[in-house]
Motif scaffolding. Structure first.
Motif, PDB file in Angstrom:
ATOM      1  N   VAL A  98      45.680  35.392  37.113  1.00 18.48           N
ATOM      2  CA  VAL A  98      46.705  35.669  36.104  1.00 18.48           C
ATOM      3  C   VAL A  98      46.085  36.134  34.781  1.00 18.48           C
ATOM      4  O   VAL A  98      46.685  36.915  34.052  1.00 18.48           O
ATOM      5  CB  VAL A  98      47.641  34.459  35.914  1.00 18.48           C
ATOM      6  N   GLY A  99      44.864  35.695  34.490  1.00 17.76           N
ATOM      7  CA  GLY A  99      44.187  36.119  33.263  1.00 17.76           C
ATOM      8  C   GLY A  99      43.824  37.588  33.257  1.00 17.76           C
ATOM      9  O   GLY A  99      43.633  38.182  32.189  1.00 17.76           O
ATOM     10  N   GLU A 100      43.735  38.185  34.427  1.00 17.96           N
ATOM     11  CA  GLU A 100      43.468  39.621  34.543  1.00 17.96           C
ATOM     12  C   GLU A 100      44.756  40.412  34.753  1.00 17.96           C
ATOM     13  O   GLU A 100      44.935  41.497  34.217  1.00 17.96           O
ATOM     14  CB  GLU A 100      42.502  39.907  35.709  1.00 17.96           C
ATOM     15  N   ILE A 101      45.664  39.855  35.542  1.00 23.06           N
ATOM     16  CA  ILE A 101      46.906  40.556  35.884  1.00 23.06           C
ATOM     17  C   ILE A 101      47.830  40.677  34.673  1.00 23.06           C
ATOM     18  O   ILE A 101      48.376  41.747  34.410  1.00 23.06           O
ATOM     19  CB  ILE A 101      47.628  39.821  37.037  1.00 23.06           C
ATOM     20  N   GLY A 102      48.014  39.594  33.931  1.00 21.88           N
ATOM     21  CA  GLY A 102      48.922  39.598  32.782  1.00 21.88           C
ATOM     22  C   GLY A 102      48.594  40.670  31.752  1.00 21.88           C
ATOM     23  O   GLY A 102      49.469  41.469  31.383  1.00 21.88           O
ATOM     24  N   PRO A 103      47.351  40.722  31.278  1.00 23.97           N
ATOM     25  CA  PRO A 103      47.006  41.765  30.305  1.00 23.97           C
ATOM     26  C   PRO A 103      47.209  43.179  30.860  1.00 23.97           C
ATOM     27  O   PRO A 103      47.586  44.091  30.127  1.00 23.97           O
ATOM     28  CB  PRO A 103      45.533  41.503  30.004  1.00 23.97           C
ATOM     29  N   GLY A 104      46.990  43.348  32.165  1.00 27.89           N
ATOM     30  CA  GLY A 104      47.199  44.669  32.768  1.00 27.89           C
ATOM     31  C   GLY A 104      48.652  45.111  32.691  1.00 27.89           C
ATOM     32  O   GLY A 104      48.950  46.254  32.337  1.00 27.89           O
ATOM     33  N   HIS A 159      56.323  38.384  40.865  1.00 27.37           N
ATOM     34  CA  HIS A 159      56.456  37.134  41.612  1.00 27.37           C
ATOM     35  C   HIS A 159      55.097  36.788  42.217  1.00 27.37           C
ATOM     36  O   HIS A 159      54.695  37.362  43.225  1.00 27.37           O
ATOM     37  CB  HIS A 159      57.510  37.276  42.720  1.00 27.37           C
ATOM     38  N   LEU A 160      54.390  35.865  41.574  1.00 28.48           N
ATOM     39  CA  LEU A 160      53.052  35.483  42.014  1.00 28.48           C
ATOM     40  C   LEU A 160      53.116  34.390  43.072  1.00 28.48           C
ATOM     41  O   LEU A 160      53.921  33.468  42.972  1.00 28.48           O
ATOM     42  CB  LEU A 160      52.235  34.980  40.826  1.00 28.48           C
ATOM     43  N   ARG A 161      52.238  34.488  44.051  1.00 27.67           N
ATOM     44  CA  ARG A 161      52.134  33.437  45.071  1.00 27.67           C
ATOM     45  C   ARG A 161      51.247  32.303  44.577  1.00 27.67           C
ATOM     46  O   ARG A 161      51.427  31.155  44.945  1.00 27.67           O
ATOM     47  CB  ARG A 161      51.565  34.007  46.357  1.00 27.67           C
ATOM     48  N   THR A 162      50.242  32.647  43.782  1.00 32.37           N
ATOM     49  CA  THR A 162      49.339  31.666  43.193  1.00 32.37           C
ATOM     50  C   THR A 162      49.077  32.072  41.751  1.00 32.37           C
ATOM     51  O   THR A 162      49.434  33.173  41.329  1.00 32.37           O
ATOM     52  CB  THR A 162      47.982  31.598  43.929  1.00 32.37           C
ATOM     53  N   GLU A 163      48.436  31.206  41.020  1.00 36.23           N
ATOM     54  CA  GLU A 163      48.087  31.514  39.631  1.00 36.23           C
ATOM     55  C   GLU A 163      46.719  32.199  39.536  1.00 36.23           C
ATOM     56  O   GLU A 163      46.292  32.574  38.445  1.00 36.23           O
ATOM     57  CB  GLU A 163      48.105  30.236  38.803  1.00 36.23           C
ATOM     58  N   GLU A 164      46.064  32.381  40.659  1.00 35.78           N
ATOM     59  CA  GLU A 164      44.749  33.011  40.688  1.00 35.78           C
ATOM     60  C   GLU A 164      44.825  34.432  40.125  1.00 35.78           C
ATOM     61  O   GLU A 164      45.691  35.216  40.500  1.00 35.78           O
ATOM     62  CB  GLU A 164      44.231  33.057  42.124  1.00 35.78           C
ATOM     63  N   PHE A 183      47.135  34.274  28.894  1.00 31.06           N
ATOM     64  CA  PHE A 183      47.812  34.232  30.196  1.00 31.06           C
ATOM     65  C   PHE A 183      47.338  33.062  31.047  1.00 31.06           C
ATOM     66  O   PHE A 183      48.135  32.466  31.776  1.00 31.06           O
ATOM     67  CB  PHE A 183      47.650  35.567  30.925  1.00 31.06           C
ATOM     68  N   GLU A 184      46.068  32.714  30.951  1.00 32.32           N
ATOM     69  CA  GLU A 184      45.588  31.540  31.686  1.00 32.32           C
ATOM     70  C   GLU A 184      46.255  30.268  31.170  1.00 32.32           C
ATOM     71  O   GLU A 184      46.598  29.381  31.948  1.00 32.32           O
ATOM     72  CB  GLU A 184      44.074  31.452  31.579  1.00 32.32           C
ATOM     73  N   ALA A 185      46.475  30.184  29.856  1.00 34.53           N
ATOM     74  CA  ALA A 185      47.155  29.021  29.272  1.00 34.53           C
ATOM     75  C   ALA A 185      48.612  28.944  29.737  1.00 34.53           C
ATOM     76  O   ALA A 185      49.137  27.856  29.966  1.00 34.53           O
ATOM     77  CB  ALA A 185      47.078  29.070  27.756  1.00 34.53           C
TER      78      ALA A 185
END
Length: 126
Positions: free
Chosen positions: A83-89, A76-81, A120-122
């Motif tokens: 996400v390009g690093e978090i998703g792949p992790g 549950h993300l508060r912001t999209e900041e 993930f950024e897309a």
């Protein structure tokens, strides 16, 4: 409820692939055994709400097939900041889990990041 599953229970966990393998405080927010676990983690990077849901089927409907359990993981993300690093992790950690369950070779993080960053950024742009 058994010991350790009550909301408010805390633990310290360690994500072993992370830089310098930091410890993270984890707090159980909700536990509906055996189908749902909601936790909050807190460390120097901030706090994250993570939810794990289990659902399953018994066999293939005929009683002949194997039981199947599906894990749904929600961050549950508060912001999209980030996400390009978090998703792949998370993809990497979930594939590590799958490999461990299957007795398969462990994945390599470099196959996930930066290769999946744009994907993930897309998603967050949609």
């Amino acid at each position: 409820m058994g010991r350790g599953r009550r909301p408010g229970t805390t633990a310290r966990v360690r994500m072993l692939f992370e830089e310098e393998t930091p410890w993270t405080e984890l707090r159980v927010e909700a536990c509906e055994a055996p189908t749902r676990l909601l936790v909050t983690t807190v460390d120097e990077a901030g706090s994250w709400r993570l939810e794990l849901k289990l659902s399953g089927t018994s066999g293939d409907g005929t009683g002949a097939g194997p039981d199947v359990t599906e894990l749904t993981f929600v961050h549950h993300l508060r912001t999209e900041e980030g996400v390009g690093e978090i998703g792949p992790g998370w993809e990497y950690y979930l594939d590590k889990l799958r490999a461990s369950l299957d007795g398969a070779p462990q994945p390599v993080f470099e196959d996930y990041y930066p290769a999946q960053k744009a994907y993930f950024e897309a998603l967050s742009a949609e």
